[in-house]
Scaffold this motif. Structure first.
Motif, PDB file in Angstrom:
ATOM      1  N   CYS A 276       0.870  -1.183   0.000  1.00 11.65           N
ATOM      2  CA  CYS A 276       0.000   0.000   0.000  1.00 11.65           C
ATOM      3  C   CYS A 276       0.902   1.226   0.000  1.00 11.65           C
ATOM      4  CB  CYS A 276      -0.906  -0.003   1.233  1.00 11.65           C
ATOM      5  SG  CYS A 276      -1.968   1.467   1.362  1.00 11.65           S
ATOM      6  N   MET A 277       0.699   2.120  -0.960  1.00 13.53           N
ATOM      7  CA  MET A 277       1.524   3.324  -1.031  1.00 13.53           C
ATOM      8  C   MET A 277       0.915   4.502  -0.286  1.00 13.53           C
ATOM      9  SD  MET A 277       3.242   3.306  -4.865  1.00 13.53           S
ATOM     10  CE  MET A 277       3.780   4.999  -4.682  1.00 13.53           C
ATOM     11  N   VAL A 282      -1.586   9.201   5.539  1.00 13.07           N
ATOM     12  CA  VAL A 282      -0.172   8.810   5.468  1.00 13.07           C
ATOM     13  C   VAL A 282       0.132   8.217   4.096  1.00 13.07           C
ATOM     14  CG1 VAL A 282       1.650   7.423   6.513  1.00 13.07           C
ATOM     15  CG2 VAL A 282      -0.199   8.322   7.951  1.00 13.07           C
ATOM     16  N   TYR A 283       1.237   8.689   3.474  1.00  9.12           N
ATOM     17  CA  TYR A 283       1.584   8.255   2.115  1.00  9.12           C
ATOM     18  C   TYR A 283       3.092   8.029   1.992  1.00  9.12           C
ATOM     19  CZ  TYR A 283      -3.201   9.365   1.182  1.00  9.12           C
ATOM     20  OH  TYR A 283      -4.571   9.355   1.241  1.00  9.12           O
ATOM     21  N   LEU A 284       3.438   6.999   1.230  1.00 10.59           N
ATOM     22  CA  LEU A 284       4.834   6.627   1.014  1.00 10.59           C
ATOM     23  C   LEU A 284       5.310   7.145  -0.335  1.00 10.59           C
ATOM     24  CD1 LEU A 284       4.634   2.834   2.007  1.00 10.59           C
ATOM     25  CD2 LEU A 284       4.963   4.805   3.530  1.00 10.59           C
ATOM     26  N   TYR A 330      -3.746   8.195  -5.845  1.00 13.54           N
ATOM     27  CA  TYR A 330      -2.279   8.141  -5.768  1.00 13.54           C
ATOM     28  C   TYR A 330      -1.775   6.701  -5.875  1.00 13.54           C
ATOM     29  CZ  TYR A 330       2.448   8.360  -3.831  1.00 13.54           C
ATOM     30  OH  TYR A 330       3.795   8.225  -3.629  1.00 13.54           O
ATOM     31  N   ASP A 331      -2.293   5.822  -5.037  1.00 14.71           N
ATOM     32  CA  ASP A 331      -1.888   4.423  -5.086  1.00 14.71           C
ATOM     33  C   ASP A 331      -2.335   3.770  -6.389  1.00 14.71           C
ATOM     34  OD1 ASP A 331      -0.976   1.983  -3.146  1.00 14.71           O
ATOM     35  OD2 ASP A 331      -2.647   1.340  -4.396  1.00 14.71           O
ATOM     36  N   ILE A 332      -3.527   4.113  -6.849  1.00 14.45           N
ATOM     37  CA  ILE A 332      -4.077   3.522  -8.074  1.00 14.45           C
ATOM     38  C   ILE A 332      -3.212   3.863  -9.285  1.00 14.45           C
ATOM     39  CG2 ILE A 332      -6.028   3.648  -9.690  1.00 14.45           C
ATOM     40  CD1 ILE A 332      -7.849   4.035  -7.239  1.00 14.45           C
ATOM     41  N   GLU A 333      -2.682   5.096  -9.318  1.00 12.29           N
ATOM     42  CA  GLU A 333      -1.881   5.535 -10.457  1.00 12.29           C
ATOM     43  C   GLU A 333      -0.412   5.158 -10.324  1.00 12.29           C
ATOM     44  OE1 GLU A 333      -4.589   9.463 -11.627  1.00 12.29           O
ATOM     45  OE2 GLU A 333      -2.659   9.734 -10.622  1.00 12.29           O
ATOM     46  N   ARG A 334       0.164   5.408  -9.152  1.00 14.92           N
ATOM     47  CA  ARG A 334       1.604   5.296  -9.028  1.00 14.92           C
ATOM     48  C   ARG A 334       2.104   3.861  -8.835  1.00 14.92           C
ATOM     49  NH1 ARG A 334       4.533   6.724 -11.289  1.00 14.92           N
ATOM     50  NH2 ARG A 334       6.238   6.372  -9.822  1.00 14.92           N
ATOM     51  N   ARG A 335       1.381   3.038  -8.089  1.00 16.15           N
ATOM     52  CA  ARG A 335       1.907   1.699  -7.817  1.00 16.15           C
ATOM     53  C   ARG A 335       2.044   0.848  -9.088  1.00 16.15           C
ATOM     54  NH1 ARG A 335      -0.308  -2.792  -4.069  1.00 16.15           N
ATOM     55  NH2 ARG A 335      -2.110  -1.422  -3.856  1.00 16.15           N
ATOM     56  N   PRO A 336       1.011   0.797  -9.958  1.00 12.82           N
ATOM     57  CA  PRO A 336       1.186   0.009 -11.189  1.00 12.82           C
ATOM     58  C   PRO A 336       2.327   0.514 -12.070  1.00 12.82           C
ATOM     59  CG  PRO A 336      -1.133   0.458 -10.799  1.00 12.82           C
ATOM     60  CD  PRO A 336      -0.366   1.303  -9.835  1.00 12.82           C
ATOM     61  N   HIS A 337       2.476   1.839 -12.129  1.00 12.77           N
ATOM     62  CA  HIS A 337       3.551   2.379 -12.973  1.00 12.77           C
ATOM     63  C   HIS A 337       4.919   2.066 -12.378  1.00 12.77           C
ATOM     64  CE1 HIS A 337       6.198   5.396 -14.885  1.00 12.77           C
ATOM     65  NE2 HIS A 337       5.443   5.151 -15.933  1.00 12.77           N
ATOM     66  N   ALA A 338       5.046   2.184 -11.054  1.00  8.81           N
ATOM     67  CA  ALA A 338       6.314   1.835 -10.407  1.00  8.81           C
ATOM     68  C   ALA A 338       6.655   0.370 -10.659  1.00  8.81           C
ATOM     69  CB  ALA A 338       6.232   2.113  -8.910  1.00  8.81           C
TER      70      ALA A 338
END
Length: 529
Positions: A276-277, A282-284, A330-338
């Motif tokens: 979870c990002m 709270v955000y990583l 944020y998590d929906i967009e960034r985690r798959p791209h990372a």
């Protein structure tokens, strides 16, 4: 000192003042958000770590007004070569040229970039920066956050609306949240050697795909270069970091032996992503959220993308322009791209690190075949690298044009423009740090009804008009005109009376024709409430 701070409440607390954390502080400071930035180290660490940036990272530095200064000490990298002792040059990847106004690949010295970003923070009175300050713990509720910090044996609690964890691979905040990194670690270790003092510059990255010992050779700035050597079985850290062993490994590059050793270190690379990002308050970001092997040069760049993605969303919430639900994207967009970038790095690593001679022969043969196939451009023109695009997120996916590159969830391109005073600038300077409706061949002010204009103003948006003629085009407080502007935007829009919504992170939020404008504005605003 903590007890001398003017405030004990901030809108955002950022833990970790590496490049990603300080970039986030700059982005939030530009929007007037009150930020407390803290770091456990008293000074910038004077060792090179990350060594390359791409056009996405440079465009983000442009957004905070620091790209011009940063580029003074960032030499261009023209190509990346993969070389086999069996098959010769397997691939020569072209990294020259510009994308969206910036070089595809440059090298840099991380301490210098950190100092520049920290200097940038000084522009904003709303940002307070504390070094030699340790994060202890945090708690959160529906009303906000409480964060405990320790400075000179003084422990104090601070209140905030959001907490950004930029505290690295061993993130204490991630641990306290109960989140974990998932993925794999390489079984092999690498010796990294940084040497400076070279009078001749090097403009290419070399991967020596030798099954006996894979080696990477990377140019650095200001006469520095990096070598990475894969450790063989039973080789130890102490053995590899011994000066005599380093001298033995560096013999093929005899000129390097006369240089100054900046760093020697043995690392084990990881390919991991947080489960979870971010959630709630709270955000990583950066290494706290994902760890990327270095073979694609995307570790720090991914962290920059994190900061650019989340900072404008937090600012919109705190400035009452959006609801907290936008942060779900944020998590929906960034985690798959990372993950895509990590998979690319793992794939390149598997090519470079092949230890079997039979596998190396088969690899070389496959590459020779690919170089004469329709897939050649994926090896020679960096097409293998995933674009900064999203399949799901904070945009209207169904609103799109046919036969153009302007799709929601993709990056809006940048062009050189001529301003009314006769000077030239990049089109991002017109977009600024707000939501923007960009109209080609028609002024959004003449198309939207009063209700839509009110909605757009409430979202903090601006409107930009690009003429389809070679005449000056009024753009709010700016004016742009010129043949190359017309040609560029005519090609990407396809025809006039078309509009796009561009987010502050340059992602397209919607694409629509004039007759759809009011309907799309309502739909888009519903994503924010």
């Amino acid at each position: 000192m903590l007890n001398n701070l003017r405030f004990d409440k901030f809108e955002v607390i950022i833990v970790g003042a590496g490049p990603v954390g300080v970039l986030a502080a700059n982005l939030l400071g530009m929007k007037g958000i009150s930020v407390l930035l803290v770091d456990k180290n008293p000074e910038v660490l004077e060792i090179p770590r990350a060594i390359s940036l791409d056009q996405d990272a440079l465009r983000i530095l442009q957004a905070v007004g620091l790209s011009e200064e940063a580029m003074k000490n960032m030499p261009l990298i023209s190509c990346v070569e993969m070389i086999s002792p069996i098959g010769g040059v397997l691939a020569k990847i072209n990294s020259s040229g510009l994308v969206n106004g910036h070089p595809r690949l440059v090298s840099f010295y991380q301490p210098d970039l950190e100092r520049l970003l920290r200097k940038g923070v000084e522009r904003f009175e709303s940002v307070c920066f504390l070094t030699d300050c340790l994060y202890l713990e945090h708690s959160q509720s529906d009303l906000g956050l409480s964060v405990k910090l320790k400075y000179n044996e003084v422990v104090k609690e601070f209140s905030a609306s959001y907490l950004l964890a930029c505290d690295g691979a061993h993130s204490s905040i991630r641990t306290n949240q109960g989140w974990s990194l998932q993925g794999s670690s390489y079984k092999e270790d690498w010796l990294i050697v940084d040497i400076d003092g070279f009078s001749e510059s090097m403009e290419k990255v070399e991967f020596f795909c030798n099954p006996n010992r894979p080696i990477a050779h990377v140019p650095g700035p200001q006469g520095s270069q990096r070598w990475e050597f894969l450790l063989r079985n039973k080789e130890t850290r102490n053995e590899m970091e011994n000066p005599e062993k380093i001298a033995e490994l560096m013999k093929p590059w005899s000129k390097a032996l006369a240089g100054n050793l900046q760093r020697k270190a043995v690392y084990r690379f990881h390919a991991k992503t947080a489960n979870c990002m971010g959630k709630g308050r709270v955000y990583l970001l950066g290494d706290a959220a994902h760890l990327t092997p270095p073979f694609a040069g995307q570790g720090l760049v991914s962290g920059f993308r994190d900061a650019f993605n989340i900072s404008w969303k937090i600012a919109a919430i705190l400035n009452k322009e959006a609801s907290p639900k936008v942060l779900e994207s944020y998590d929906i967009e960034r985690r798959p791209h990372a993950k895509k970038m990590i998979r690319l790095a793992v794939f390149l690593g598997s090519i470079i690190m092949t230890r079997s001679k039979i596998a190396a022969i088969l690899r070389d043969l496959l590459f020779k075949i690919l170089l004469y196939s329709p897939l050649k451009s994926y090896l020679t023109d960096m097409r293998i690298k995933p674009l900064n695009n999203f399949n799901k997120g904070l945009f209207l996916k169904k609103e799109r044009f046919r036969n153009t590159i302007l799709y929601p969830g993709t990056t809006f391109p940048q062009a050189s423009i001529k301003l009314e005073n006769g000077t030239w600038d990049w089109s991002d300077s017109l977009l600024g740090s707000s939501l923007a409706i960009v109209g080609y061949g028609n002024d959004p002010m003449l198309v939207l009804n009063e209700e839509s204009k009110t909605i757009w103003k409430r979202l903090g948006g601006v409107m930009i008009y690009l003429s389809d003629q070679r005449i000056k085009s009024v753009v709010e407080d700016c004016t742009c005109f010129g043949e190359d502007v017309t040609f560029f935007f005519q090609n990407i829009f396809g025809k006039k009376n078309r509009f796009v919504i561009v987010r502050p992170d340059r992602i397209i939020g919607a694409a629509f024709e004039a007759e759809q404008a009011d309907e799309v504005i309502k739909k888009f605003s519903n994503l924010y409430v």
